[in-house]
Write a protein that holds these residues in place. Structure first.
Motif, PDB file in Angstrom:
ATOM      1  N   GLU A  89       0.816  -1.217   0.000  1.00 37.67           N
ATOM      2  CA  GLU A  89       0.000   0.000   0.000  1.00 37.67           C
ATOM      3  C   GLU A  89       0.849   1.267   0.000  1.00 37.67           C
ATOM      4  O   GLU A  89       0.591   2.204  -0.739  1.00 37.67           O
ATOM      5  N   GLU A  90       1.876   1.285   0.860  1.00 35.01           N
ATOM      6  CA  GLU A  90       2.629   2.521   1.050  1.00 35.01           C
ATOM      7  C   GLU A  90       3.707   2.726  -0.011  1.00 35.01           C
ATOM      8  O   GLU A  90       3.961   3.853  -0.431  1.00 35.01           O
ATOM      9  N   SER A 128       1.839   5.719  -1.810  1.00 31.49           N
ATOM     10  CA  SER A 128       0.463   6.037  -1.417  1.00 31.49           C
ATOM     11  C   SER A 128       0.399   7.531  -1.078  1.00 31.49           C
ATOM     12  O   SER A 128       1.425   8.180  -0.865  1.00 31.49           O
TER      13      SER A 128
END
Ligand SMILES: [Zn+2]
Length: 169
Positions: A89-90, A128
């Motif tokens: 995600e990041e 993200s």
């Protein structure tokens, strides 16, 4: 979080003996113990084949210090799954190998921090919106920009495990 009232039915809880755990808040209507609860987070040192570590800048945390990937666990996932998900995600990269490093209680946030070391091949990041910038940094330069070392700083605990791992190669 400590419970005085039952989160399910709202009754005032009593203190009841729960085996070796001593007295624990208990709802007599629901017949259920309400142990103190807290939030569990994962924190991940991501490293690549060049002994570089992913350092993130997240301005809502600090404009001075860098951090590792971290996030809250979700209901139903293992800590390893959470760590792999947070990296994706990041940073937008895939973890190829993950191993547990260490855990730290973070008093200020009342969080249990579960630390991991994750290997990912060197790729460009696809960040993200939560991450303002990120870069691969030579492992020996990482301490220069981490939050200062303290017993509650999980990043340092994992970093020390990583150094041990490097030295054992
Ligand atoms: Zn109840």
């Amino acid at each position: 979080m400590k419970y005085d009232y039952c989160p399910t039915c709202g009754s005032k809880l009593i203190q009841k003996q729960a085996g070796d755990d001593g007295k624990v808040p208990y709802c007599e209507s629901c017949e259920k113990y309400w142990f103190d609860s807290f939030t569990t987070c994962v924190i991940v040192l991501v490293y690549n084949e060049f002994n570089e570590i992913a350092l993130l800048k997240q301005l809502y945390l600090s404009n001075k210090y860098n951090v590792f990937v971290a996030g809250y666990m979700q209901v139903g996932e293992s800590a390893e799954d959470a760590a792999i998900r947070e990296v994706k995600e990041e940073l937008g990269i895939d973890v190829e190998k993950i191993e547990y490093a260490d855990s730290v209680w973070f008093e200020k946030g009342q969080n249990l921090m579960l630390g991991f070391m994750a290997f990912a091949k060197k790729h460009d990041f696809k960040l993200s919106k939560e991450v303002d910038s990120a870069s691969w940094v030579k492992y020996s330069e990482v301490p220069n920009t981490l939050f200062p070392d303290s017993p509650e700083n999980a990043a340092w605990a994992i970093y020390r495990k990583y150094l041990k791992k490097l030295n054992n190669k």
